[in-house]
Scaffold this motif. Structure first.
Motif, PDB file in Angstrom:
ATOM      1  N   ALA A  55       0.826  -1.206   0.000  1.00 41.56           N
ATOM      2  CA  ALA A  55       0.000   0.000   0.000  1.00 41.56           C
ATOM      3  C   ALA A  55       0.862   1.258   0.000  1.00 41.56           C
ATOM      4  CB  ALA A  55      -0.933   0.003   1.212  1.00 41.56           C
ATOM      5  N   ILE A  56       1.968   1.212   0.728  1.00 39.79           N
ATOM      6  CA  ILE A  56       2.887   2.355   0.740  1.00 39.79           C
ATOM      7  C   ILE A  56       3.659   2.420  -0.570  1.00 39.79           C
ATOM      8  CG2 ILE A  56       4.869   3.394   1.919  1.00 39.79           C
ATOM      9  CD1 ILE A  56       3.923   1.899   4.468  1.00 39.79           C
ATOM     10  N   ASN A  57       4.148   1.281  -1.026  1.00 36.98           N
ATOM     11  CA  ASN A  57       4.981   1.233  -2.223  1.00 36.98           C
ATOM     12  C   ASN A  57       4.236   1.698  -3.467  1.00 36.98           C
ATOM     13  OD1 ASN A  57       7.632   0.303  -3.327  1.00 36.98           O
ATOM     14  ND2 ASN A  57       6.313  -1.056  -4.515  1.00 36.98           N
ATOM     15  N   THR A  58       2.952   1.387  -3.562  1.00 38.29           N
ATOM     16  CA  THR A  58       2.179   1.723  -4.761  1.00 38.29           C
ATOM     17  C   THR A  58       1.325   2.966  -4.585  1.00 38.29           C
ATOM     18  OG1 THR A  58       0.361   0.263  -4.077  1.00 38.29           O
ATOM     19  CG2 THR A  58       2.084  -0.690  -5.483  1.00 38.29           C
ATOM     20  N   CYS A  59       1.455   3.640  -3.456  1.00 37.73           N
ATOM     21  CA  CYS A  59       0.671   4.859  -3.249  1.00 37.73           C
ATOM     22  C   CYS A  59       0.946   5.840  -4.385  1.00 37.73           C
ATOM     23  CB  CYS A  59       1.045   5.483  -1.913  1.00 37.73           C
ATOM     24  SG  CYS A  59       0.121   6.989  -1.532  1.00 37.73           S
ATOM     25  N   PRO A  60      -0.083   6.390  -5.010  1.00 40.13           N
ATOM     26  CA  PRO A  60       0.131   7.271  -6.165  1.00 40.13           C
ATOM     27  C   PRO A  60       0.665   8.656  -5.809  1.00 40.13           C
ATOM     28  CG  PRO A  60      -2.206   7.132  -5.657  1.00 40.13           C
ATOM     29  CD  PRO A  60      -1.522   6.126  -4.780  1.00 40.13           C
ATOM     30  N   LYS A  61       0.738   8.977  -4.519  1.00 38.08           N
ATOM     31  CA  LYS A  61       1.262  10.272  -4.084  1.00 38.08           C
ATOM     32  C   LYS A  61       2.755  10.129  -3.773  1.00 38.08           C
ATOM     33  CE  LYS A  61      -3.097  11.103  -4.186  1.00 38.08           C
ATOM     34  NZ  LYS A  61      -3.941  11.771  -3.194  1.00 38.08           N
ATOM     35  N   PRO A  62       3.543  11.185  -3.958  1.00 37.54           N
ATOM     36  CA  PRO A  62       4.948  11.119  -3.534  1.00 37.54           C
ATOM     37  C   PRO A  62       5.034  10.891  -2.029  1.00 37.54           C
ATOM     38  CG  PRO A  62       4.534  13.079  -4.886  1.00 37.54           C
ATOM     39  CD  PRO A  62       3.205  12.483  -4.562  1.00 37.54           C
TER      40      PRO A  62
ATOM     41  N   LEU B 105      10.084  -0.316   5.274  1.00 38.46           N
ATOM     42  CA  LEU B 105       9.374   0.961   5.155  1.00 38.46           C
ATOM     43  C   LEU B 105      10.202   1.982   4.391  1.00 38.46           C
ATOM     44  CD1 LEU B 105       7.723   1.681   8.642  1.00 38.46           C
ATOM     45  CD2 LEU B 105       6.587   1.007   6.518  1.00 38.46           C
ATOM     46  N   VAL B 106      11.491   2.075   4.735  1.00 35.19           N
ATOM     47  CA  VAL B 106      12.379   3.012   4.051  1.00 35.19           C
ATOM     48  C   VAL B 106      12.403   2.710   2.553  1.00 35.19           C
ATOM     49  CG1 VAL B 106      14.776   3.800   3.853  1.00 35.19           C
ATOM     50  CG2 VAL B 106      13.784   3.378   6.106  1.00 35.19           C
TER      51      VAL B 106
ATOM     52  N   VAL C 126       8.996 -10.947   3.610  1.00 41.04           N
ATOM     53  CA  VAL C 126       7.938 -10.015   3.226  1.00 41.04           C
ATOM     54  C   VAL C 126       8.511  -8.739   2.627  1.00 41.04           C
ATOM     55  CG1 VAL C 126       6.151  -8.501   4.170  1.00 41.04           C
ATOM     56  CG2 VAL C 126       6.176 -10.921   4.779  1.00 41.04           C
ATOM     57  N   ILE C 127       9.629  -8.259   3.168  1.00 48.19           N
ATOM     58  CA  ILE C 127      10.191  -6.998   2.670  1.00 48.19           C
ATOM     59  C   ILE C 127      11.154  -7.198   1.507  1.00 48.19           C
ATOM     60  CG2 ILE C 127       9.917  -5.856   4.897  1.00 48.19           C
ATOM     61  CD1 ILE C 127      12.962  -6.183   5.297  1.00 48.19           C
ATOM     62  N   SER C 128      11.518  -8.438   1.201  1.00 48.80           N
ATOM     63  CA  SER C 128      12.560  -8.681   0.207  1.00 48.80           C
ATOM     64  C   SER C 128      12.268  -8.083  -1.174  1.00 48.80           C
ATOM     65  CB  SER C 128      12.851 -10.180   0.094  1.00 48.80           C
ATOM     66  OG  SER C 128      11.710 -10.907  -0.323  1.00 48.80           O
ATOM     67  N   PRO C 129      11.028  -8.124  -1.688  1.00 55.06           N
ATOM     68  CA  PRO C 129      10.812  -7.513  -3.009  1.00 55.06           C
ATOM     69  C   PRO C 129      11.067  -6.017  -3.007  1.00 55.06           C
ATOM     70  CG  PRO C 129       8.961  -8.934  -2.400  1.00 55.06           C
ATOM     71  CD  PRO C 129       9.785  -8.753  -1.175  1.00 55.06           C
ATOM     72  N   PHE C 130      10.694  -5.354  -1.933  1.00 59.12           N
ATOM     73  CA  PHE C 130      10.811  -3.892  -1.868  1.00 59.12           C
ATOM     74  C   PHE C 130      12.259  -3.468  -1.647  1.00 59.12           C
ATOM     75  CE2 PHE C 130       6.781  -5.373  -0.039  1.00 59.12           C
ATOM     76  CZ  PHE C 130       5.905  -4.886  -0.996  1.00 59.12           C
ATOM     77  N   VAL C 131      12.951  -4.178  -0.759  1.00 60.65           N
ATOM     78  CA  VAL C 131      14.346  -3.842  -0.492  1.00 60.65           C
ATOM     79  C   VAL C 131      15.217  -4.151  -1.709  1.00 60.65           C
ATOM     80  CG1 VAL C 131      16.346  -4.371   0.955  1.00 60.65           C
ATOM     81  CG2 VAL C 131      14.086  -4.153   1.996  1.00 60.65           C
ATOM     82  N   THR C 132      14.989  -5.299  -2.329  1.00 59.67           N
ATOM     83  CA  THR C 132      15.786  -5.673  -3.497  1.00 59.67           C
ATOM     84  C   THR C 132      15.561  -4.713  -4.650  1.00 59.67           C
ATOM     85  OG1 THR C 132      15.701  -7.993  -2.823  1.00 59.67           O
ATOM     86  CG2 THR C 132      16.336  -7.548  -5.092  1.00 59.67           C
TER      87      THR C 132
END
Length: 259
Positions: free
Chosen positions: A92-99, A115-116, A143-149
């Motif tokens: 939800a955070i990663n795909t949020c359309p707002k900066p 989160l970072v 769970v965080i591996s796709p976002f961190v990678t």
């Protein structure tokens, strides 16, 4: 929401992690509150920029170990459902359309690094430190591996996910996890927000979508066609027409706030 504070003014939303006594570690309530809050902000046309920050000294200590132990004791289906809920919160955070601007002080551990990684722009204080500590506990940062990678690349992810070493803000900057180190993060954030408010809202949202479509893709006719479609659509859009005409007229576009 006791686990989060939310302040909205002049199109800017500040989402503040608010469990300082637990170093802002995730539990079920914080996970739900983050997903719900970012979902609401994503749908609110009046919100132009989101700032994700924290109360207390430390940004986020990852998952609350007492909560994690409770979930581990649940039946397998419930344990997996809790993990999937956390994954959807990050998404939800990663795909949020707002900066989304992240402000980090103190320690970001495990899911805090996740989160970072989900923020578009990250400013860290000089005292910030980061650690993907899961293997020290016999766990993995699944769970965080796709976002961190996606943020730091496979090579750096392999090092820091396997070593579980703590690294400083300078290293986080070098590997691309964050974008700036400064003790004047609020001043820099204010300047960033001023610039972001001058940009077309939907265009920025579409940039975020575009990057997911082109990242790590082979440059072939299909990708070139997709990119041509995207710019053609933007040229024909209301925002595109307004932005180009405003430039030719030497005036502000209609999305730029009066100051």
């Amino acid at each position: 929401m006791s686990s989060l504070s939310l302040h909205i003014a002049n199109g800017i939303a500040r989402v503040i992690l608010n469990r300082p006594e637990r170093h802002n570690a995730f539990d079920g309530a914080l996970i739900d509150d983050l997903e719900d809050t970012f979902g609401l902000l994503a749908r609110d046309a009046a919100i132009r920029v989101i700032v994700l920050t924290h109360s207390g000294h430390n940004f986020c200590a990852g998952a609350d170990l007492e909560w994690m132990a409770q979930t581990a004791a649940k039946p397998e289906a419930e344990n997996r459902a809790d993990a999937l809920k956390m994954a959807r919160m990050f998404q939800a955070i990663n795909t949020c359309p707002k900066p989304v601007i992240g402000l980090v002080r103190g320690r970001a551990i495990g899911g805090g690094v996740g989160l970072v990684a989900c923020c578009d722009i990250v400013i860290a204080a000089p005292d910030a430190s980061f650690c993907l500590s899961e293997v020290k506990l016999g766990l993995i940062p699944a769970v965080i591996s796709p976002f961190v990678t996606a943020k730091i690349g496979v090579s750096q992810a392999r090092r820091f996910m396997i070593s579980a070493e703590t690294f400083d803000a300078a290293t986080a900057l070098r590997i691309g996890l964050i974008h700036q180190v400064s003790s004047e993060e609020e001043v820099l954030t204010a300047n960033l927000i001023t610039g972001l408010m001058c940009n077309a809202p939907q265009a920025m949202a579409e940039v975020k979508t575009l990057l997911t479509e082109v990242a790590d893709k082979a440059i072939d006719d299909n990708l070139l066609s997709l990119c041509a479609d995207r710019i053609a659509d933007r040229r024909a859009s209301r925002e595109g027409g307004e932005g180009m005409q405003a430039f030719l007229d030497k005036r502000k576009a209609d999305w730029v706030p009066d100051v």
